[in-house]
Motif scaffolding. Structure first.
Motif, PDB file in Angstrom:
ATOM      1  N   LEU A   1       1.275   9.542  -5.543  1.00 39.40           N
ATOM      2  CA  LEU A   1       1.532  10.590  -4.971  1.00 39.40           C
ATOM      3  C   LEU A   1       2.512  11.380  -5.872  1.00 39.40           C
ATOM      4  CD1 LEU A   1       1.111  12.937  -2.821  1.00 39.40           C
ATOM      5  CD2 LEU A   1       3.201  11.759  -1.474  1.00 39.40           C
ATOM      6  N   ASP A   2       3.500  10.452  -6.455  1.00 33.15           N
ATOM      7  CA  ASP A   2       4.504  11.014  -7.394  1.00 33.15           C
ATOM      8  C   ASP A   2       3.929  11.257  -8.677  1.00 33.15           C
ATOM      9  OD1 ASP A   2       7.205  11.876  -7.791  1.00 33.15           O
ATOM     10  OD2 ASP A   2       7.365  10.077  -9.208  1.00 33.15           O
ATOM     11  N   GLY A   3       3.157  10.447  -9.208  1.00 34.79           N
ATOM     12  CA  GLY A   3       2.854  10.202 -10.635  1.00 34.79           C
ATOM     13  C   GLY A   3       1.546  11.181 -10.732  1.00 34.79           C
ATOM     14  N   LYS A   4       0.453  11.250  -9.891  1.00 34.88           N
ATOM     15  CA  LYS A   4      -0.562  11.823 -10.317  1.00 34.88           C
ATOM     16  C   LYS A   4      -0.863  13.376  -9.580  1.00 34.88           C
ATOM     17  CE  LYS A   4      -2.677   8.247 -12.167  1.00 34.88           C
ATOM     18  NZ  LYS A   4      -3.000   8.398 -13.586  1.00 34.88           N
ATOM     19  N   VAL A   5      -0.248  13.430  -8.171  1.00 33.74           N
ATOM     20  CA  VAL A   5      -0.295  14.676  -7.702  1.00 33.74           C
ATOM     21  C   VAL A   5       0.688  15.696  -7.856  1.00 33.74           C
ATOM     22  CG1 VAL A   5      -0.566  15.800  -5.216  1.00 33.74           C
ATOM     23  CG2 VAL A   5      -1.672  13.285  -5.873  1.00 33.74           C
TER      24      VAL A   5
ATOM     25  N   GLY B   1       0.699  -1.185   0.017  1.00 34.42           N
ATOM     26  CA  GLY B   1      -0.054  -0.099   0.165  1.00 34.42           C
ATOM     27  C   GLY B   1       0.867   1.222  -0.035  1.00 34.42           C
ATOM     28  N   THR B   2       1.870   1.286   0.817  1.00 30.52           N
ATOM     29  CA  THR B   2       2.733   2.372   0.720  1.00 30.52           C
ATOM     30  C   THR B   2       3.438   2.671  -0.730  1.00 30.52           C
ATOM     31  OG1 THR B   2       3.495   1.681   3.085  1.00 30.52           O
ATOM     32  CG2 THR B   2       4.965   3.157   1.695  1.00 30.52           C
ATOM     33  N   ARG B   3       3.789   1.479  -1.048  1.00 30.23           N
ATOM     34  CA  ARG B   3       4.305   1.693  -2.696  1.00 30.23           C
ATOM     35  C   ARG B   3       3.401   2.215  -3.652  1.00 30.23           C
ATOM     36  NH1 ARG B   3       9.296   2.585  -1.139  1.00 30.23           N
ATOM     37  NH2 ARG B   3      10.532   0.546  -0.494  1.00 30.23           N
ATOM     38  N   GLY B   4       2.186   1.609  -3.576  1.00 33.93           N
ATOM     39  CA  GLY B   4       1.232   2.367  -4.283  1.00 33.93           C
ATOM     40  C   GLY B   4       0.948   3.712  -4.162  1.00 33.93           C
ATOM     41  N   PHE B   5       0.836   4.064  -2.851  1.00 32.44           N
ATOM     42  CA  PHE B   5       0.654   5.432  -2.250  1.00 32.44           C
ATOM     43  C   PHE B   5       1.739   6.474  -3.027  1.00 32.44           C
ATOM     44  CE2 PHE B   5       0.881   9.025   0.621  1.00 32.44           C
ATOM     45  CZ  PHE B   5      -0.216   9.735   0.163  1.00 32.44           C
ATOM     46  N   GLN B   6       2.813   5.836  -3.008  1.00 32.28           N
ATOM     47  CA  GLN B   6       4.051   6.570  -3.346  1.00 32.28           C
ATOM     48  C   GLN B   6       4.097   6.914  -4.803  1.00 32.28           C
ATOM     49  OE1 GLN B   6       7.253   4.155  -1.763  1.00 32.28           O
ATOM     50  NE2 GLN B   6       8.363   6.144  -1.295  1.00 32.28           N
TER      51      GLN B   6
ATOM     52  N   ARG C   1       9.997  16.301  -5.085  1.00 30.13           N
ATOM     53  CA  ARG C   1       9.250  15.000  -5.305  1.00 30.13           C
ATOM     54  C   ARG C   1      10.098  13.625  -4.765  1.00 30.13           C
ATOM     55  NH1 ARG C   1       7.837  14.930 -11.607  1.00 30.13           N
ATOM     56  NH2 ARG C   1       7.374  12.821 -10.909  1.00 30.13           N
ATOM     57  N   ASN C   2      11.374  13.710  -5.104  1.00 32.63           N
ATOM     58  CA  ASN C   2      12.062  12.462  -4.446  1.00 32.63           C
ATOM     59  C   ASN C   2      12.174  12.657  -2.869  1.00 32.63           C
ATOM     60  OD1 ASN C   2      14.261  10.288  -4.886  1.00 32.63           O
ATOM     61  ND2 ASN C   2      15.357  11.769  -3.670  1.00 32.63           N
ATOM     62  N   SER C   3      12.307  13.735  -2.634  1.00 31.41           N
ATOM     63  CA  SER C   3      12.333  13.839  -0.948  1.00 31.41           C
ATOM     64  C   SER C   3      11.126  13.418  -0.152  1.00 31.41           C
ATOM     65  CB  SER C   3      12.726  15.123  -0.636  1.00 31.41           C
ATOM     66  OG  SER C   3      14.084  15.631  -1.126  1.00 31.41           O
ATOM     67  N   ILE C   4      10.002  13.833  -0.700  1.00 37.30           N
ATOM     68  CA  ILE C   4       8.584  13.722  -0.351  1.00 37.30           C
ATOM     69  C   ILE C   4       8.168  12.068  -0.472  1.00 37.30           C
ATOM     70  CG2 ILE C   4       6.217  14.203  -0.405  1.00 37.30           C
ATOM     71  CD1 ILE C   4       6.845  16.894  -1.455  1.00 37.30           C
ATOM     72  N   LYS C   5       8.714  11.625  -1.627  1.00 39.61           N
ATOM     73  CA  LYS C   5       8.315  10.204  -1.745  1.00 39.61           C
ATOM     74  C   LYS C   5       9.198   9.359  -1.085  1.00 39.61           C
ATOM     75  CE  LYS C   5       9.982   8.274  -5.615  1.00 39.61           C
ATOM     76  NZ  LYS C   5      10.157   7.942  -6.923  1.00 39.61           N
ATOM     77  N   THR C   6      10.522   9.728  -0.799  1.00 38.70           N
ATOM     78  CA  THR C   6      11.165   8.898   0.004  1.00 38.70           C
ATOM     79  C   THR C   6      11.009   9.188   1.637  1.00 38.70           C
ATOM     80  OG1 THR C   6      13.099   9.225  -1.238  1.00 38.70           O
ATOM     81  CG2 THR C   6      13.714   8.659   0.827  1.00 38.70           C
ATOM     82  N   ALA C   7      10.383  10.158   1.879  1.00 36.78           N
ATOM     83  CA  ALA C   7       9.901  10.346   3.336  1.00 36.78           C
ATOM     84  C   ALA C   7       8.662   9.496   3.684  1.00 36.78           C
ATOM     85  CB  ALA C   7       9.779  11.587   3.925  1.00 36.78           C
ATOM     86  N   VAL C   8       7.790   9.581   2.710  1.00 36.54           N
ATOM     87  CA  VAL C   8       6.316   8.886   2.697  1.00 36.54           C
ATOM     88  C   VAL C   8       6.827   7.229   2.671  1.00 36.54           C
ATOM     89  CG1 VAL C   8       4.474   8.263   1.384  1.00 36.54           C
ATOM     90  CG2 VAL C   8       5.024  10.714   1.558  1.00 36.54           C
ATOM     91  N   GLY C   9       7.535   6.800   1.962  1.00 32.63           N
ATOM     92  CA  GLY C   9       8.093   5.385   1.878  1.00 32.63           C
ATOM     93  C   GLY C   9       8.483   5.034   3.361  1.00 32.63           C
ATOM     94  N   TYR C  10       9.444   5.694   3.912  1.00 35.57           N
ATOM     95  CA  TYR C  10       9.976   5.204   5.072  1.00 35.57           C
ATOM     96  C   TYR C  10       9.164   5.476   6.210  1.00 35.57           C
ATOM     97  CZ  TYR C  10      14.755   5.077   3.519  1.00 35.57           C
ATOM     98  OH  TYR C  10      15.819   4.690   2.535  1.00 35.57           O
ATOM     99  N   ALA C  11       7.889   6.288   6.375  1.00 35.61           N
ATOM    100  CA  ALA C  11       7.103   6.559   7.337  1.00 35.61           C
ATOM    101  C   ALA C  11       6.157   5.411   7.193  1.00 35.61           C
ATOM    102  CB  ALA C  11       6.216   7.942   6.891  1.00 35.61           C
ATOM    103  N   GLY C  12       5.578   5.032   5.994  1.00 31.94           N
ATOM    104  CA  GLY C  12       4.735   3.971   5.696  1.00 31.94           C
ATOM    105  C   GLY C  12       5.080   2.474   5.943  1.00 31.94           C
TER     106      GLY C  12
END
Length: 834
Positions: A569-573, A561-566, A584-595
């Motif tokens: 978030l990166d491709g759509k938003v 689910g985290t990978r799908g949300f990443q 984008r890379n920083s936000i995606k990485t932070a979201v990934g580690y948090a998830g």
């Protein structure tokens, strides 16, 4: 102790494989099951208020009544092994309910103790009196605590009683099994003339019972029988047709193939044995189920039908296995390199042993249902076990192999000795009167031997498929490759996964079947499976396999689910919002580690691991950081700083530690940099934090390039400057503002040094730009006659006078031998001017 129901066990385990007969254990369960009790189900989370006392008191009353019923049933079925297993299963569940009932008081006890601490002890005579309400509350709490302690003691006593009954059942079952094997019968009564009369009388009773049932079916249940048989055929047909579509030609050996691979032979042997046997098992089990469902079966006929289906399934299973292993008509598909005559002999010996064992099993059930004399049962078992023993001896005496000189060769000496010992032991035990022991040995030789052989074939097949390229040697693998065009790595991974699945199926089906043959019951396996899945205790540590599996599945779902949300978030938003690639890379990485961290916490909690115990782990981790994990933590913290401060981002061109390249990935431990030679360099984050890092594209891609040029001293510097300005201003990539310039930077050892400076809107294109500018400078200088010098040096060697040389040299020793004359090399020197 009754012999195990072979067919019910085989069918139930095959049902696990095909996932179509989940009702099989219930269909073939024997009589004597324990009655269901209302108090046997573990309740939901118990109440924590004062009402928990009344609730648990009622439950303990029900549990006590249930324990009494189980004790009565245990005494009534002291000689029925299957019924004892069912009673023990109920007692095991009752024991778990009692433990849950004792645990249910803990929250209320904690509440009472906390409140009593708040109220405090009664006040003394010299202290002012306390309010009456407070005194009443204290006394109420004390009384409730006393009642809870009494109920806990009652639950513990009842639990001890239940555990004692469980141990008594275990001992009774061990005694039953031992008595079955060690009981000695008088075989002289089985060899007199009265046995034939008993056999004729039993035949007449059996014929009358079957005939009456057939008349009942034809007159009243014919339509139900036809419908039930049709349903069973449909279920078996679905399994067989689906298996053939899935596994192709793995069922039958192709006579046209002269030299099939060993893997192909193994696959054909395994699947041609397992799947047709499973299909037949589904048909027989479905037939019994639907006959029973439509009320076709009478009690005595139901028992006989189950036993007959046992015999049919076992004989068919052994027939398919022997046919696959020995291949009497297809030598090329034979698993063992043996002579055709020996292969045929072994095939028929194995099949006859299975038929005789099955006939003995069916005859024993007939004797039990028809209540035949004991002498007739002993006579049938004596004859069957002696025949099986002789067949086993014949099996061991066959010489299946051929030596290089053409002579026949027998089995391995150890294997032959074991076979002969089993055959002779069966015959000897039968003639000594130990009919139970003889039947047990013959059953293990035939049934357990067939199960072990099938398991071994499955193990060999899994090993062959797991070899590199092995999966593609199967027809199933070639079919997948034609359809999906997998690469070699994917094919090997599929083969490895398939081999693991086959091994798991072999163990999951084979081991329970073998245990059942050795006297264990379905209830034993269910209880063991439940206990292993729910709790494995190692000292004071309790491990739950179901909890661990649940935690792993939750973590996997959270991770996916985290990978799908990443990706969303990166491709759509962020992509539509034109967010910078680095952000984008920083936000995606932070979201990934948090998830992932959140999924890990949820998985750990679901696995039953108390997060409060992680304080010990944190303390040990801190100690480890102090000694050996400084670098790891340093890199981790540095990675967080890089993601937060963003001194560079993905896609930037940086220079760090002598490495120049493009940033490809920033993680919490290291940063991946791809050089211009396409080399990936993994640089620890601490080096990027603690050292200087050059970023060519930090805020934008604007950058200046410098091109050094040298001309001969005879050249006109202003002409050179003008030429260079014309060349650089003519470049379309050079920016007009700031304007390009040419700087006369100094007088070199061999040249006049200039530097061309120009600003580019995209500094990453400087290599091509500088290359083109240098070409044009060289061409233009050649046209203008301007020389580009190269460094030159003249070396002058000054000769010293001969007298000065001799004075400088040390005197030679007197005892030294006179050196031989040598030709001295001729060196051409250029005399230095005086």
């Amino acid at each position: 102790m009754k012999l195990p129901s072979l067919f019910s066990r085989l069918i139930a385990m095959l049902a696990l494989l095909v996932a179509m007969m989940s009702f099989a254990p219930a269909v073939f369960a024997q009589n004597g099951a324990a009655p269901a009790q209302s108090g046997q189900t573990v309740s939901a989370s118990p109440a924590v208020g004062p009402g928990v006392v009344a609730e648990q008191r009622d439950k303990l009353d029900r549990y006590g009544a249930t324990a009494d019923q189980y004790q009565t049933q245990m005494r009534a079925n002291a000689h029925n092994d299957s019924a004892l297993v069912d009673v023990r299963g109920g007692l095991e569940e009752l024991s778990r309910d009692l433990i849950a009932s004792g645990v249910a008081f803990r929250p209320r006890l904690n509440t009472i103790n906390t409140r009593l601490d708040e109220i405090g002890p009664p006040r003394g005579e010299d202290e002012p009196p306390e309010p009456p309400a407070l005194t009443a509350e204290r006394q109420t709490l004390i009384d409730e605590k006393a009642e809870i302690n009494a109920l806990i003691g009652r639950a513990e006593s009842l639990s001890l009683r239940v555990n004692g009954m469980i141990e008594e059942i275990n001992q009774t079952r061990r005694d039953l099994f031992t008595n079955t094997l060690s009981r000695r019968y008088d075989i002289s009564s089985a060899l007199n003339g009265e046995v034939l009369g008993d056999l004729a009388a039993e035949t007449r009773r059996l014929s009358a019972a079957v005939s009456s049932w057939m008349r009942f079916v034809l007159n009243f249940k014919l339509q139900a029988v036809l419908l039930a048989t049709f349903y069973a055929l449909v279920a078996a047909g679905i399994l067989m047709i689906g298996g053939r579509r899935l596994f192709g030609n793995l069922f039958d050996a192709d006579p046209a193939i002269e030299n099939p691979s060993y893997l192909s032979r193994l696959s054909v042997a395994f699947w041609s044995t397992l799947l047709p046997s499973a299909a037949l098992g589904v048909f027989l089990a479905g037939t019994y189920f639907f006959y029973n469902y439509y009320g076709v079966l009478r009690y005595d006929i139901a028992q006989l039908m189950v036993t007959l289906f046992n015999v049919i399934a076992i004989v068919f299973f052994v027939y398919r296995l022997a046919r696959a292993v020995f291949a009497p008509r297809l030598p090329n598909w034979r698993l063992l390199p043996m002579q055709t005559g020996a292969a045929r002999a072994l095939f028929w010996v194995s099949l006859l042993a299975a038929i005789v064992t099955g006939a003995d099993f069916f005859a024993s059930k007939i004797n039990e249902v028809m209540q035949s004399p004991l002498s007739l049962t002993v006579a049938k078992s004596l004859l069957a076990t002696v025949i099986v023993g002789l067949l086993v001896i014949v099996f061991g005496l066959v010489r299946p192999y051929v030596n290089e000189d053409g002579t026949s060769r027998g089995w391995n000496s150890y294997f032959k000795a074991l076979i002969l010992l089993l055959g002779a032991g069966t015959i000897l035990a039968a003639f000594l009167g130990y009919i139970g022991l003889a039947r047990f040995i013959s059953q293990q030789v035939v049934i357990t031997g067939a199960i072990l052989s099938t398991m071994y074939i499955g193990y060999l097949s899994a090993g062959a498929i797991s070899e590199i390229g092995g999966f593609m040697n199967t027809s199933f693998g070639r079919r997948l490759d034609r359809k999906y065009h997998f690469d070699e790595t994917t094919e090997d991974q599929i083969g490895l996964l398939l081999s693991v699945v086959i091994n798991v199926l072999v163990l999951a089906v084979g081991i329970p079947l073998i245990l059942l043959q050795w006297g264990f019951q379905w209830g034993d396996i269910r209880l063991w499976t439940y206990n292993i899945a729910n709790e494995i205790r190692i000292g004071s540590i309790s491990i739950s396999l179901i909890g661990i599996l649940t935690g792993f599945l939750l973590f996997l779902l959270g991770y996916l689910g985290t990978r799908g949300f990443q990706r969303w978030l990166d491709g759509k938003v962020m992509a539509r919002g034109k967010v910078d690639a680095g952000v984008r890379n920083s936000i995606k990485t932070a979201v990934g580690y948090a998830g992932i961290a959140l999924a890990a916490l949820v998985g750990i909690s679901a696995a039953g691991i108390d997060l409060s115990n992680l304080a010990l782990v944190a303390g040990a981790l801190s100690l480890g950081i102090g000694f050996g994990l400084q670098n790891i933590v340093n890199n981790f913290v540095s990675g967080l700083i890089l993601l937060a401060e963003r001194p560079f981002k993905v896609g930037d061109w940086i220079v760090a530690g002598g490495i120049s390249g493009t940033v490809k990935k920033i993680s919490v431990r290291a940063t991946e940099i791809e050089t211009f030679q396409r080399q990936s360099v993994i640089l620890p984050n601490s080096e990027l934090i603690n050292a200087a890092v050059g970023n060519w594209t930090h805020r934008n891609r604007l950058g200046r390039v410098d091109i050094a040029v040298g001309v001969a001293y005879q050249s006109d510097p202003r002409q050179v400057q003008q030429i260079l300005l014309e060349i650089i201003r003519a470049q379309p990539q050079a920016m007009k503002n700031p304007e390009p310039m040419v700087v006369f930077i100094g007088f070199g050892a061999s040249s006049l040094d200039f530097e061309v400076r120009a600003f580019l809107s995209d500094v990453t294109t400087q290599v091509g730009f500088m290359n083109e500018v240098r070409f044009q400078i060289f061409e233009r200088f050649r046209e203008e006659g301007i020389e580009i010098p190269f460094p030159q040096q003249d070396v002058y060697i000054k000769e010293m006078p001969k007298v000065a040389v001799e004075q400088a040299l040390p005197p030679a020793p007197a005892e030294a031998a006179k050196p031989a004359k040598r030709s001295t090399p001729q060196v051409r020197r250029k005399a230095a001017p005086e």
